[in-house]
Design a protein around this motif. Structure first.
Motif, PDB file in Angstrom:
ATOM      1  N   ARG A  84      50.195  52.634  37.126  1.00 13.99           N
ATOM      2  CA  ARG A  84      49.336  52.838  35.956  1.00 13.99           C
ATOM      3  C   ARG A  84      49.862  52.082  34.747  1.00 13.99           C
ATOM      4  NH1 ARG A  84      47.144  58.716  33.827  1.00 13.99           N
ATOM      5  NH2 ARG A  84      45.744  57.901  32.203  1.00 13.99           N
ATOM      6  N   SER A  85      51.183  52.065  34.564  1.00 14.72           N
ATOM      7  CA  SER A  85      51.748  51.324  33.432  1.00 14.72           C
ATOM      8  C   SER A  85      51.667  49.817  33.663  1.00 14.72           C
ATOM      9  CB  SER A  85      53.205  51.736  33.196  1.00 14.72           C
ATOM     10  OG  SER A  85      54.019  51.379  34.309  1.00 14.72           O
ATOM     11  N   GLY A  86      51.760  49.393  34.924  1.00  8.92           N
ATOM     12  CA  GLY A  86      51.689  47.972  35.221  1.00  8.92           C
ATOM     13  C   GLY A  86      50.283  47.409  35.151  1.00  8.92           C
ATOM     14  N   TRP A  87      49.282  48.272  35.351  1.00  8.03           N
ATOM     15  CA  TRP A  87      47.883  47.825  35.299  1.00  8.03           C
ATOM     16  C   TRP A  87      47.038  48.943  34.700  1.00  8.03           C
ATOM     17  CZ3 TRP A  87      45.240  45.060  40.052  1.00  8.03           C
ATOM     18  CH2 TRP A  87      44.135  44.341  39.589  1.00  8.03           C
ATOM     19  N   PRO A  88      47.040  49.077  33.361  1.00  8.27           N
ATOM     20  CA  PRO A  88      46.311  50.175  32.711  1.00  8.27           C
ATOM     21  C   PRO A  88      44.819  50.122  33.032  1.00  8.27           C
ATOM     22  CG  PRO A  88      47.769  49.060  31.163  1.00  8.27           C
ATOM     23  CD  PRO A  88      47.735  48.216  32.390  1.00  8.27           C
ATOM     24  N   GLY A  89      44.203  51.309  33.040  1.00  8.45           N
ATOM     25  CA  GLY A  89      42.789  51.397  33.355  1.00  8.45           C
ATOM     26  C   GLY A  89      41.911  50.634  32.386  1.00  8.45           C
ATOM     27  N   ALA A  90      42.271  50.645  31.095  1.00  2.70           N
ATOM     28  CA  ALA A  90      41.469  49.924  30.102  1.00  2.70           C
ATOM     29  C   ALA A  90      41.486  48.426  30.367  1.00  2.70           C
ATOM     30  CB  ALA A  90      41.988  50.221  28.693  1.00  2.70           C
ATOM     31  N   LEU A  91      42.650  47.896  30.736  1.00  2.99           N
ATOM     32  CA  LEU A  91      42.748  46.470  31.045  1.00  2.99           C
ATOM     33  C   LEU A  91      41.952  46.137  32.304  1.00  2.99           C
ATOM     34  CD1 LEU A  91      43.956  43.671  30.590  1.00  2.99           C
ATOM     35  CD2 LEU A  91      45.964  44.419  31.897  1.00  2.99           C
ATOM     36  N   ARG A  92      42.017  47.005  33.300  1.00  2.62           N
ATOM     37  CA  ARG A  92      41.266  46.766  34.540  1.00  2.62           C
ATOM     38  C   ARG A  92      39.766  46.726  34.268  1.00  2.62           C
ATOM     39  NH1 ARG A  92      43.021  48.177  39.925  1.00  2.62           N
ATOM     40  NH2 ARG A  92      44.765  49.239  38.921  1.00  2.62           N
ATOM     41  N   ARG A  93      39.273  47.644  33.412  1.00  2.00           N
ATOM     42  CA  ARG A  93      37.840  47.643  33.081  1.00  2.00           C
ATOM     43  C   ARG A  93      37.452  46.390  32.312  1.00  2.00           C
ATOM     44  NH1 ARG A  93      39.171  53.139  32.364  1.00  2.00           N
ATOM     45  NH2 ARG A  93      39.546  52.829  30.132  1.00  2.00           N
ATOM     46  N   GLU A  94      38.320  45.960  31.381  1.00  2.75           N
ATOM     47  CA  GLU A  94      38.034  44.743  30.623  1.00  2.75           C
ATOM     48  C   GLU A  94      37.964  43.526  31.546  1.00  2.75           C
ATOM     49  OE1 GLU A  94      40.422  41.801  27.557  1.00  2.75           O
ATOM     50  OE2 GLU A  94      40.988  43.917  27.674  1.00  2.75           O
ATOM     51  N   GLN A  95      38.865  43.453  32.505  1.00  2.36           N
ATOM     52  CA  GLN A  95      38.861  42.331  33.435  1.00  2.36           C
ATOM     53  C   GLN A  95      37.630  42.347  34.328  1.00  2.36           C
ATOM     54  OE1 GLN A  95      42.616  43.012  35.335  1.00  2.36           O
ATOM     55  NE2 GLN A  95      43.771  41.855  33.799  1.00  2.36           N
ATOM     56  N   ARG A  96      37.179  43.511  34.740  1.00  2.00           N
ATOM     57  CA  ARG A  96      35.976  43.589  35.561  1.00  2.00           C
ATOM     58  C   ARG A  96      34.739  43.188  34.771  1.00  2.00           C
ATOM     59  NH1 ARG A  96      37.332  49.328  38.625  1.00  2.00           N
ATOM     60  NH2 ARG A  96      38.718  48.436  40.224  1.00  2.00           N
ATOM     61  N   ARG A  97      34.686  43.552  33.483  1.00  5.36           N
ATOM     62  CA  ARG A  97      33.558  43.123  32.650  1.00  5.36           C
ATOM     63  C   ARG A  97      33.560  41.603  32.493  1.00  5.36           C
ATOM     64  NH1 ARG A  97      34.836  47.964  29.558  1.00  5.36           N
ATOM     65  NH2 ARG A  97      36.154  46.695  28.175  1.00  5.36           N
ATOM     66  N   ARG A  98      34.743  41.017  32.325  1.00  5.68           N
ATOM     67  CA  ARG A  98      34.826  39.562  32.208  1.00  5.68           C
ATOM     68  C   ARG A  98      34.377  38.893  33.503  1.00  5.68           C
ATOM     69  NH1 ARG A  98      40.569  37.961  31.282  1.00  5.68           N
ATOM     70  NH2 ARG A  98      40.324  39.506  29.639  1.00  5.68           N
ATOM     71  N   LEU A  99      34.733  39.490  34.639  1.00  2.12           N
ATOM     72  CA  LEU A  99      34.310  38.946  35.929  1.00  2.12           C
ATOM     73  C   LEU A  99      32.790  39.000  36.072  1.00  2.12           C
ATOM     74  CD1 LEU A  99      35.525  37.782  38.546  1.00  2.12           C
ATOM     75  CD2 LEU A  99      35.512  40.099  39.464  1.00  2.12           C
ATOM     76  N   ARG A 100      32.179  40.081  35.604  1.00  3.09           N
ATOM     77  CA  ARG A 100      30.715  40.176  35.637  1.00  3.09           C
ATOM     78  C   ARG A 100      30.077  39.095  34.782  1.00  3.09           C
ATOM     79  NH1 ARG A 100      29.010  45.403  33.309  1.00  3.09           N
ATOM     80  NH2 ARG A 100      26.935  44.474  33.554  1.00  3.09           N
ATOM     81  N   ALA A 101      30.656  38.836  33.613  1.00  4.03           N
ATOM     82  CA  ALA A 101      30.107  37.796  32.745  1.00  4.03           C
ATOM     83  C   ALA A 101      30.206  36.426  33.404  1.00  4.03           C
ATOM     84  CB  ALA A 101      30.841  37.795  31.405  1.00  4.03           C
ATOM     85  N   LEU A 102      31.302  36.163  34.093  1.00  5.21           N
ATOM     86  CA  LEU A 102      31.451  34.869  34.753  1.00  5.21           C
ATOM     87  C   LEU A 102      30.450  34.702  35.894  1.00  5.21           C
ATOM     88  CD1 LEU A 102      35.343  34.601  34.820  1.00  5.21           C
ATOM     89  CD2 LEU A 102      33.787  33.140  33.536  1.00  5.21           C
ATOM     90  N   ARG A 103      30.138  35.768  36.588  1.00  2.61           N
ATOM     91  CA  ARG A 103      29.211  35.673  37.718  1.00  2.61           C
ATOM     92  C   ARG A 103      27.752  35.708  37.280  1.00  2.61           C
ATOM     93  NH1 ARG A 103      29.693  39.336  42.618  1.00  2.61           N
ATOM     94  NH2 ARG A 103      28.218  37.739  43.295  1.00  2.61           N
ATOM     95  N   TRP A 104      27.418  36.562  36.309  1.00  2.00           N
ATOM     96  CA  TRP A 104      26.023  36.809  35.979  1.00  2.00           C
ATOM     97  C   TRP A 104      25.638  36.405  34.559  1.00  2.00           C
ATOM     98  CZ3 TRP A 104      23.084  38.056  40.005  1.00  2.00           C
ATOM     99  CH2 TRP A 104      23.700  38.621  41.111  1.00  2.00           C
ATOM    100  N   GLY A 105      26.594  35.933  33.766  1.00  2.40           N
ATOM    101  CA  GLY A 105      26.319  35.672  32.359  1.00  2.40           C
ATOM    102  C   GLY A 105      25.475  34.442  32.103  1.00  2.40           C
ATOM    103  N   LEU A 106      24.782  34.464  30.976  1.00  2.00           N
ATOM    104  CA  LEU A 106      24.002  33.324  30.505  1.00  2.00           C
ATOM    105  C   LEU A 106      24.908  32.396  29.695  1.00  2.00           C
ATOM    106  CD1 LEU A 106      20.772  35.196  29.334  1.00  2.00           C
ATOM    107  CD2 LEU A 106      21.186  34.064  31.527  1.00  2.00           C
ATOM    108  N   PRO A 107      24.692  31.073  29.775  1.00  2.00           N
ATOM    109  CA  PRO A 107      25.572  30.148  29.040  1.00  2.00           C
ATOM    110  C   PRO A 107      25.209  30.055  27.568  1.00  2.00           C
ATOM    111  CG  PRO A 107      23.938  28.923  30.299  1.00  2.00           C
ATOM    112  CD  PRO A 107      23.728  30.380  30.638  1.00  2.00           C
TER     113      PRO A 107
END
Length: 216
Positions: free
Chosen positions: A119-142
């Motif tokens: 949990r300290s090595g990979w906090p939940g807030a950071l994991r959620r932020e990274q998943r949102r960024r991944l969604r933007a890269l896959r589905w985002g508009l330029p």
């Protein structure tokens, strides 16, 4: 015997960005007014071309290396050690329950320490932020974007992905939005505010965005 302090690497100093003027062929610094300081010719087209190719339409396929570069722990060593403790605790649990009840306390310690380290090595807030960024890269508009700040850090020995922090701005339907992403690449330390880049954002929430192309 004296202990030496841990070595750290300083990001390189940024180089002055220069462009070749299409009118006179002179290599000139990039000025805010986008004009050649030698002949006065416009550098707007050259600056726009420096933005790079437009992102493809969604959905975009990301390589495994690109996904792993985004979904990464903050402290890799803590996360890996926590995974090891959890694996050992999971292996000890059935043995302790079936044969050796005194091992239950040690098993609980392994599981608890493993959970805390992960949990300290990979906090939940950071994991959620990274998943949102991944969604933007896959589905985002330029959207055309511009770097607004390049914050350089000393490279820590345990923390990954925090060499450079890139802040950027883009506009959607006349409304400005800001974004910020970490980068583990020393080459990004030489980038400068004002550089033209591409951003991708989610249509339902432009606050969720990322820079394109993704790192790998």
């Amino acid at each position: 015997m004296t202990r030496r302090p841990p070595l750290t690497m300083e990001p390189p100093e940024p180089l002055e960005p220069r462009l070749v003027c299409p009118a006179c062929g002179t290599s000139v610094p990039v000025a805010p007014e986008a004009r050649c300081e030698v002949c006065g010719g416009s550098l707007a087209d050259v600056l726009e071309a420096s933005r790079g190719p437009r992102p493809p339409l969604p959905p975009r396929r990301l390589t495994r290396a690109q996904r792993r570069a985004i979904l990464r722990p903050k402290l890799r060593a803590h996360h890996d050690l926590g995974t090891l403790f959890l694996a050992l605790g999971a292996l000890m649990l059935p043995v302790a329950l079936a044969f050796l009840r005194p091992l239950l306390l040690m098993t609980a310690i392994f599981l608890g320490v493993g959970f805390l380290l992960r949990r300290s090595g990979w906090p939940g807030a950071l994991r959620r932020e990274q998943r949102r960024r991944l969604r933007a890269l896959r589905w985002g508009l330029p959207a055309p974007a511009e770097l607004t700040r390049v914050e350089r850090h000393v490279i820590p020995s345990l923390e990954a992905g925090r060499v450079v922090q890139l802040d950027y701005a883009f506009t959607v339907h006349g409304q400005p939005f800001l974004g910020s992403i970490p980068s583990p690449h020393l080459a990004d330390a030489q980038r400068r505010p004002g550089e033209r880049v591409w951003a991708v954002y989610l249509a339902e929430d432009p606050r969720i965005s990322a820079l394109w192309p993704p790192e790998s």
